[in-house]
Design a protein around this motif. Structure first.
Motif: not given
Length: 420
Positions: A155-179
């Motif tokens: 779905g991309h153009k080949p310029q590779a000229d973006r500067n994306g926003v990085v948004l990591p998601v981390h669950g502090l315990a199992g089953g908290v719905g992070a994924t």
């Protein structure tokens, strides 16, 4: 201070024995005395200091062509001067000069905007030990990495000229719905508007139990293992070959088909992967493993906002406290953490609201997002391999994640507009 002259003006920055390779830019460098010491340790006398007024003048002079990087130091008093600082960042980027942002008590919104404008790295002030040196080394490693030919990511153009926003998601315990949160946030960003929608990718970095593939009904591919095994030669072609497209709107890097140890990759591997993703996408959502590993620090430094999912229970509270203590002990940017409470009490649940307030006060954190319980519809959507927006668009959890996606998108547009 730099070049042995204590220069604070553009005219005083004329090189003598050797060209200036770095500069500090600030309202008053005397407010950042630790930065002065670290600059001297890093580049000796081959640096100068500039005020914001002088920076624009000096960067237009031939002597500025020798600069490798500038360290722009800001504090809360500089927030009203955002447009001028943004102009300096843009000028430096246009000249190919790396930008390290040194920030003291700057609001998260302003910090996010400055990073989106093109700052290559961020270091909090007061400077942790060796933090400036490590930031400079990261920039040098990135600059020395070979770049492969641009290619078409789904779905991309080949310029590779973006500067994306990085948004990591981390669950502090199992089953908290992070994924579930990561998958639905990525989908809402990718479908935020019909025309000219942002390019979004979702990276599943839980190499052992990652379930993004399950939640989107995608196959796991051997290409992911092959890519992670040799990131030194990773280019856009390699990334495209390892990714899958979900409904031609969202690019997904699933977890490998086989369980891998979390230390299978290094911080350098993760930085290469994220840097390439940022160059090709407007938003990079990362589903993190629950375990904190050696390369967690690399993700944290790359992150614009690092979401921490928790629930209203003792295990989440204890793990949140451990996480905060761990980051502070290593002098990592804990200010990037955004705590999001999943399965939050309803508006009419006054007892639950009181518990949320006590949790926030006891941990000394702001719970900046509260997600309602989506009920059985959430599990059903995950089992069918579809985002909530495709199965139950009126689900209260989906609506709240959609609101968050819209706010992130609008903030990104405002930041882009500030560049013009």
């Amino acid at each position: 201070m730099g070049n042995g002259t204590g220069a604070t003006s553009a005219g005083a920055l004329q090189p003598k024995a050797a060209p200036i390779t770095a500069c500090t830019i600030s309202r008053d460098v005397a407010n950042f005395d630790l930065l002065i010491e670290d600059m001297e340790a890093e580049v000796g006398e081959a640096w100068g200091d500039l005020t914001f007024e002088d920076a624009s003048v000096f960067l237009s002079q031939p002597e500025a062509e020798s600069l490798q990087f500038v360290a722009i130091a800001v504090d809360e008093e500089d927030e009203a001067d955002l447009s001028r600082i943004a102009s300096i960042i843009q000028t430096a980027k246009d000249m190919g000069i790396k930008v390290i942002l040194i920030a003291q008590e700057v609001s998260p919104v302003i910090l996010h905007q400055l990073l989106r404008l093109g700052a290559d790295d961020f270091v909090p002030y007061p400077l942790p030990e060796n933090a400036l040196h490590e930031a400079v080394e990261r920039l040098r490693r990135v600059a020395s990495q070979p770049t492969g030919p641009a290619a078409v990511v789904p779905g991309h153009k080949p310029q590779a000229d973006r500067n994306g926003v990085v948004l990591p998601v981390h669950g502090l315990a199992g089953g908290v719905g992070a994924t579930n949160f990561a998958v639905n946030l990525a989908w809402e960003l990718a479908t935020i508007q019909k025309d000219d929608a942002p390019k979004v990718c979702l990276l599943d970095l839980d190499f052992q139990y990652g379930s993004v593939a399950t939640y989107l009904d995608l196959p796991r591919r051997d290409a992911v293992y092959e890519m992670l095994s040799d990131t030194a030669h990773l280019d856009t072609d390699g990334l495209a070959g390892a990714m899958l497209s979900f409904r031609d709107k969202l690019s997904v890097l699933t977890a490998p088909s086989e369980m891998l140890p979390l230390d299978f990759v290094t911080s350098e591997d993760i930085n290469r992967l994220i840097n390439l993703a940022r160059a090709n996408y407007d938003f990079v959502v990362i589903d993190m493993p629950h375990t904190v590993v050696q390369w967690t620090e690399a993700v944290l430094h790359q992150a614009h906002v690092h979401f921490e999912l928790l629930e209203l229970d003792m295990r989440s509270a204890q793990n949140a406290l451990r996480m905060i203590r761990a980051l502070k002990s290593e002098e990592l940017p804990v200010e990037k953490l955004r705590f999001v409470l999943n399965r939050a009490p309803k508006f009419t649940d006054l007892t639950g609201k009181g518990r949320v307030k006590r949790l926030s006060e006891s941990l000394d954190i702001d719970i900046e997002g509260q997600l309602p319980d989506g009920g059985d519809q959430v599990s059903q959507a995950n089992d069918h391999g579809l985002p909530l927006g495709e199965t139950t668009p009126k689900n209260p959890l989906r609506r709240e994640i959609q609101k968050l996606a819209k706010s992130l998108f609008e903030l990104s547009k405002q930041t882009e507009a500030a560049k013009v």
